[in-house]
Design a protein around this motif. Structure first.
Motif, PDB file in Angstrom:
ATOM      1  N   THR A 179     -18.267  73.190  12.422  1.00  0.00           N
ATOM      2  CA  THR A 179     -17.456  71.803  12.273  1.00  0.00           C
ATOM      3  C   THR A 179     -17.491  71.194  13.803  1.00  0.00           C
ATOM      4  O   THR A 179     -17.482  72.010  14.769  1.00  0.00           O
ATOM      5  CB  THR A 179     -15.850  72.364  12.031  1.00  0.00           C
ATOM      6  N   ILE A 180     -17.757  69.972  13.631  1.00  0.00           N
ATOM      7  CA  ILE A 180     -17.864  69.177  14.942  1.00  0.00           C
ATOM      8  C   ILE A 180     -16.728  68.411  15.118  1.00  0.00           C
ATOM      9  O   ILE A 180     -16.629  67.277  13.984  1.00  0.00           O
ATOM     10  CB  ILE A 180     -19.279  68.572  15.030  1.00  0.00           C
ATOM     11  N   ASP A 181     -15.988  68.308  15.969  1.00  0.00           N
ATOM     12  CA  ASP A 181     -14.877  67.193  16.120  1.00  0.00           C
ATOM     13  C   ASP A 181     -14.625  67.165  17.640  1.00  0.00           C
ATOM     14  O   ASP A 181     -15.476  67.533  18.659  1.00  0.00           O
ATOM     15  CB  ASP A 181     -13.605  67.845  15.443  1.00  0.00           C
ATOM     16  N   ALA A 182     -13.403  66.672  18.076  1.00  0.00           N
ATOM     17  CA  ALA A 182     -13.267  66.279  19.565  1.00  0.00           C
ATOM     18  C   ALA A 182     -12.936  67.462  20.333  1.00  0.00           C
ATOM     19  O   ALA A 182     -13.247  67.123  21.299  1.00  0.00           O
ATOM     20  CB  ALA A 182     -11.510  65.344  19.492  1.00  0.00           C
ATOM     21  N   ASN A 183     -12.920  68.637  19.620  1.00  0.00           N
ATOM     22  CA  ASN A 183     -12.875  70.069  20.458  1.00  0.00           C
ATOM     23  C   ASN A 183     -14.112  70.624  20.370  1.00  0.00           C
ATOM     24  O   ASN A 183     -14.333  71.604  21.424  1.00  0.00           O
ATOM     25  CB  ASN A 183     -11.774  70.719  20.008  1.00  0.00           C
ATOM     26  N   GLY A 184     -15.307  69.937  19.977  1.00  0.00           N
ATOM     27  CA  GLY A 184     -16.459  70.457  20.135  1.00  0.00           C
ATOM     28  C   GLY A 184     -17.271  71.143  18.697  1.00  0.00           C
ATOM     29  O   GLY A 184     -16.613  70.684  17.769  1.00  0.00           O
ATOM     30  N   LEU A 185     -17.729  72.113  18.959  1.00  0.00           N
ATOM     31  CA  LEU A 185     -18.410  72.746  17.719  1.00  0.00           C
ATOM     32  C   LEU A 185     -17.770  74.134  17.396  1.00  0.00           C
ATOM     33  O   LEU A 185     -17.867  75.007  18.546  1.00  0.00           O
ATOM     34  CB  LEU A 185     -20.125  72.745  17.978  1.00  0.00           C
ATOM     35  N   THR A 186     -17.567  74.532  16.281  1.00  0.00           N
ATOM     36  CA  THR A 186     -17.063  75.810  15.923  1.00  0.00           C
ATOM     37  C   THR A 186     -17.780  76.156  14.622  1.00  0.00           C
ATOM     38  O   THR A 186     -18.328  75.370  13.797  1.00  0.00           O
ATOM     39  CB  THR A 186     -15.524  75.626  15.454  1.00  0.00           C
ATOM     40  N   SER A 187     -18.062  77.412  14.242  1.00  0.00           N
ATOM     41  CA  SER A 187     -18.704  77.899  13.341  1.00  0.00           C
ATOM     42  C   SER A 187     -18.136  79.310  12.622  1.00  0.00           C
ATOM     43  O   SER A 187     -17.288  79.919  13.043  1.00  0.00           O
ATOM     44  CB  SER A 187     -19.962  78.709  14.154  1.00  0.00           C
ATOM     45  N   LYS A 188     -18.416  79.339  11.582  1.00  0.00           N
ATOM     46  CA  LYS A 188     -17.897  80.564  10.641  1.00  0.00           C
ATOM     47  C   LYS A 188     -18.954  80.816   9.560  1.00  0.00           C
ATOM     48  O   LYS A 188     -19.638  80.165   8.953  1.00  0.00           O
ATOM     49  CB  LYS A 188     -16.908  80.024   9.842  1.00  0.00           C
TER      50      LYS A 188
END
Length: 393
Positions: free
Chosen positions: A182-191
């Motif tokens: 997921t890419i949003d205003a907070n950067g990239l997160t992964s699962k």
């Protein structure tokens, strides 16, 4: 939550000119997804173009899909029985309707993960809302998807790493099998949403689909194709005056064969670059028509010579048959044909447009019969073992 969709048939540079891109940027200058349609499920009309869009809970969701579901018809029938209507014939609409149904009571990421428990097949997805971009690969990682980053820190997702070079982004890594990012205003997160399957990248990416300047799952496409040619020489050590490729799909395998054999390499077929790939034409009649105006031999370089013609594969046999005839008509003494993939005997339901076994020449004829049918003096295929070896670079 404004949105703008632009769908037109034609070349990308013509469809997305500066004026169109400026208008799209006015709607949302920070987020966008796009898709170049090559239909393997559903008709090839503009009505099936992606991304597809739905609105759920005052949120607009756009989705684009690379791959093919094997159970889409069953799911579609179930959704129709529940009163859900469909506007297209593509399996992508099945995916987005499933996500929308779950999204009523779950987060978007959880809705997507719930959807992956139902759909079966190959899929790389990019999904966009007004404030986030999501990407994922199926649990086997059959179709490619990678992450890039611009100098300003913003991210991009692409089906091939070569795309990143052309837009000034740096390759970060491939999206892993069974991973959602997921890419949003907070950067990239992964699962990792599913880690139960072994990696099974489609090997045809390294034979034909991907561009040679791409690297997929740490395997370089160019090196794989050159190695395919080297292995072809080991398995089929022929003698000839010249090694020539079928442009452009056989170029790098032919280079590998030439390097390994010491036989000079030559490009003696001129290609009309304004004719699309005959492999993906919707009818056999169109494939045969286009191949005649797609390639033209230089007889001054061919006459009286023994040639080794190398291509990536023989699927229907249309292009290979024409090339052999054209080369012999231009004066070639012998035309030996070598293929950088094994015989394609069974249809693929995971993203290659060969759903009908009757269309596959290797499924209906023996090696000798194929050789006679295409008019070659010798016909050889790389072994399955050799093709797998070529991807160990």
């Amino acid at each position: 939550n404004k949105r703008k969709i632009h769908v037109v048939q034609g070349l990308v540079n013509d469809v997305f000119n500066k004026e169109i891109l400026a208008k799209l940027s006015e709607i949302n200058p920070k987020l966008a997804i796009g898709h170049v349609r090559y239909a393997t499920a559903g008709s090839k009309g503009v009505e099936n173009a992606q991304p597809l869009v739905v609105k759920v809970k005052d949120t607009t969701i756009a989705l684009a899909h690379n791959g093919n579901l094997v159970n889409s018809e069953v799911i579609r029938e179930d959704l129709l029985n529940q009163g859900i209507t469909f506007k297209t014939t593509v399996d992508t609409e099945v995916i987005i309707n499933l996500i929308a149904r779950h999204y009523v009571s779950k987060s978007l990421e959880d809705s997507i993960i719930e959807t992956t428990k139902v759909i079966k097949g190959s899929y790389s997805l990019v999904i966009m809302t007004k404030d986030k971009l999501i990407g994922l690969r199926d649990p086997y990682g059959i179709r490619p998807l990678c992450i890039g980053q611009f100098p300003n820190g913003s991210y991009v997702l692409a089906s091939e790493s070569c795309t990143l070079d052309t837009i000034g982004a740096k390759f970060v890594r491939d999206v892993k099998k069974g991973e959602i990012v997921t890419i949003d205003a907070n950067g990239l997160t992964s699962k990792i949403y599913n880690d139960s399957c072994k990696q099974h990248t489609c090997i045809f990416e390294y034979v034909y689909f991907a561009r040679p300047d791409s690297t997929i799952d740490d395997i370089n496409v160019y090196l794989s194709r050159v190695k395919q040619g080297e292995i072809l020489y080991r398995e089929h050590p022929l003698k000839a005056d010249m090694v020539i490729p079928s442009p452009d799909s056989g170029v790098h395998a032919a280079m590998g064969y030439s390097n390994a054999s010491g036989i000079p390499y030559g490009c003696w077929l001129l290609k009309n670059r304004y004719i699309a790939r005959t492999f993906i034409k919707p009818t056999q009649e169109l494939r045969e028509r286009d191949v005649h105006i797609k390639l033209n031999p230089l007889s001054v370089n061919i006459k009286g010579k023994d040639l080794i013609l190398i291509d990536d594969s023989v699927v229907r046999g249309t292009t290979t048959m024409y090339l052999v005839r054209a080369l012999k008509k231009a004066g070639a003494k012998k035309v030996n044909v070598l293929l950088a993939s094994p015989m394609v005997k069974w249809p693929c339901h995971l993203g290659i447009d060969t759903a009908n076994k009757d269309e596959l020449i290797a499924a209906n004829y023996s090696l000798e019969e194929i050789r006679e049918k295409i008019g070659a003096d010798y016909l050889g295929f790389i072994s399955i073992k050799g093709l797998i070896e070529s991807c160990n670079n």
